[in-house]
Design an enzyme around this catalytic site. Structure first.
Site, mmCIF file in Angstrom:
data_model
loop_
_atom_site.group_PDB
_atom_site.id
_atom_site.type_symbol
_atom_site.label_atom_id
_atom_site.label_comp_id
_atom_site.label_asym_id
_atom_site.label_seq_id
_atom_site.Cartn_x
_atom_site.Cartn_y
_atom_site.Cartn_z
ATOM 1 N N GLY A 277 0.975 -0.980 -0.112
ATOM 2 C CA GLY A 277 -0.537 0.366 -0.103
ATOM 3 C C GLY A 277 1.002 1.503 0.236
ATOM 4 O O GLY A 277 0.418 2.133 0.083
ATOM 5 N N ASP A 278 1.924 1.248 -0.339
ATOM 6 C CA ASP A 278 2.777 2.328 -0.236
ATOM 7 C C ASP A 278 4.107 2.175 -1.349
ATOM 8 O O ASP A 278 4.308 1.277 -2.446
ATOM 9 C CB ASP A 278 3.402 2.531 1.064
ATOM 10 C CG ASP A 278 3.314 4.343 1.254
ATOM 11 O OD1 ASP A 278 4.769 5.102 0.438
ATOM 12 O OD2 ASP A 278 3.028 5.272 1.901
#
Length: 487
Positions: A277-278
């Protein structure tokens, strides 16, 4: 004795040897059918077992190799792998025994081993068997608080102490985390929800953090759903991360970076799959005045043979916390797919430090919104004490062998009058684009060159040489602003 008599005598002897009930044709057929039926059933049973094994319904446990002279099993210390029993004490007892013995191997057998954070020791191998899952307890009251990282000041997300990592170690040497692709699961969903609702009073902890350590080997393990950054080696030397899988939801899993080398020297990351997610990988070295004071660079890092997906940030990033300096970086054989960005370098005034001698080679970008980004106004700071005149240096960056399809913007190089991007090289680049605007190779305050033909056509800020090194076109300006910047 005549021949006919001998023949009749042999037939009589033959009948005496065979029981009379077998001479009945009906009985003989019944016996043959029964034997055949038994053989068919046996064959079918074997075939079904083989099929089930193939499908994974029936598994034969792989034997755990002995990688050190002294080997322990976690269950020997009272652990129960039922996903409910908290096994922190069992981990602590096992690791203490390994420490007393001067080293050893701890096997985590198949099962679900719930635990609060625990610390590793030197000369230790943590081996996760196939179908072994270490589960981080999702109640933050079980997670110890540690002082802020010295190169990050008062805290990365909140001022004051920070939560430790699920698996932690400081000042260690010779640590191996490996297995038959067992899993370390941080159960991060409750952390992400509390973070979004501002219910946490401290910075979230990574899944695995090793600090001030050396000779680290991590391989053949799956890491998933970290509360925060997933693997965070901090001020470490001689680190190898190989053949790992790192997973987190692509959205609504804030700051779940895959691997964050932070002030690390002599490191290899290779042969791995990351979908988070990043940032997939983010090389760091401290934040503003605290990173400048700590003064530990990240250098001599090779990243190769990775497949990465990141819908929020980038496949491989440098920064934005890079105040101790980042240099001598090689990124090669990288595939970034269905992502927001491929490569990103991010910094800002106040960071200080440098990013230099970075080589990107053989990159493939598939359905990526922006291929290459260099951004110099990433204005996040730990507090008001940073020095806006502490300007980072970005120089000697090369991109060779860049391929892609479905890319909206191939390059955005966003320097500034205070932080120009210097000595950038592009060579052997062919990227299929989806954006129809004229300015799709966007530059600002950048100096460098293009060697040979590349597609799409580069910005006019760059000199153009042929493959033999002959200058074909001098840049008209170093400071043109061909920008259509979308954060």
């Amino acid at each position: 004795m005549t021949d006919s008599f001998r023949l009749q005598h042999r037939k009589l002897e033959y009948k005496r040897l065979i029981p009379s009930f077998l001479l009945s044709h009906h009985t003989l057929l019944t016996l043959l059918w029964t034997i055949g039926f038994i053989l068919i059933v046996a064959w079918q049973r074997t075939a079904v077992e083989r099929l089930l094994i193939y499908r994974g319904s029936v598994t034969i446990p792989r034997p755990i190799p002995n990688l050190r002279p002294l080997v322990f099993n976690l269950s020997d210390f009272g652990a129960v792998g039922d996903g409910v029993t908290v096994n922190t004490k069992a981990f602590e007892r096992a690791i203490l025994e390994i420490k007393k013995r001067g080293g050893g191997q701890l096997n985590v057998e198949p099962g679900y081993w719930l635990t609060a954070p625990f610390n590793l020791t030197s000369h230790m191998t943590l081996f996760l068997a196939e179908n072994a899952v270490i589960l981080g307890i999702d109640d933050e009251s079980y997670w110890p608080l540690l002082p802020p990282l010295p190169s990050y000041g008062y805290g990365r997300e909140r001022r004051g102490p920070r939560y430790g990592s699920l698996i932690h170690g400081q000042n260690l040497k010779d640590v191996v985390i490996t297995g038959h692709n067992g899993t370390i699961n941080g159960q991060g969903r409750s952390w992400w929800e509390k973070y979004r609702k501002k219910l946490l009073n401290h910075t979230r902890g990574p899944l695995l953090q090793l600090m001030w350590s050396r000779d680290i080997h991590i391989s053949d393990v799956t890491f998933r759903d970290s509360p925060f950054w997933t693997l965070h080696p901090y001020d470490c030397q001689n680190v190898v991360i190989r053949n790992v899988t790192i997973l987190a939801p692509l959205t609504d899993a804030p700051n779940t970076d895959g691997i964050d080398p932070d002030s690390c020297v002599d490191m290899v990351i290779e042969d791995s799959y990351i979908s988070v997610g990043d940032d997939g990988v983010a090389i760091k070295s401290g934040w503003d005045q605290y990173g400048i004071a700590y003064s530990r660079p990240s250098s001599n890092i090779t990243i190769r043979n990775l497949i990465v997906r990141s819908m929020i940030s980038a496949g491989v990033s440098i920064g934005s916390e890079m105040s101790g300096g980042v240099s001598n970086i090689i990124v090669e054989n990288l595939l970034v797919w269905n992502s927001k960005r491929g490569i990103r370098i991010k910094t800002s005034p106040g960071r200080g430090g440098h990013i230099r001698h970075v080589i990107y080679h053989n990159l493939t970008l598939q359905n990526v919104r922006v291929g290459i980004v260099i951004k110099t106004d990433y204005n996040e700071h730990p507090d008001e004490g940073y020095d806006p005149k502490a300007l980072p240096v970005i120089e000697d960056i090369s991109f060779t062998g860049i391929r892609g399809q479905g890319v909206r913007i191939p390059a955005r190089i966003y320097g500034s009058p205070e932080i120009p991007v210097q000595n950038v090289t592009f060579q052997d680049m062919s990227v299929g684009i989806t954006y129809k605007k004229k300015r799709i190779f966007q530059c600002s305050f950048v100096q460098g060159r293009v060697i040979g033909k590349i597609f799409p056509a580069p910005c006019e800020n760059l000199d153009w040489y042929d493959d033999g090194g002959k200058l074909l076109r001098r840049s008209t300006t170093k400071n043109a602003k061909d920008l259509d910047y979308d954060r």
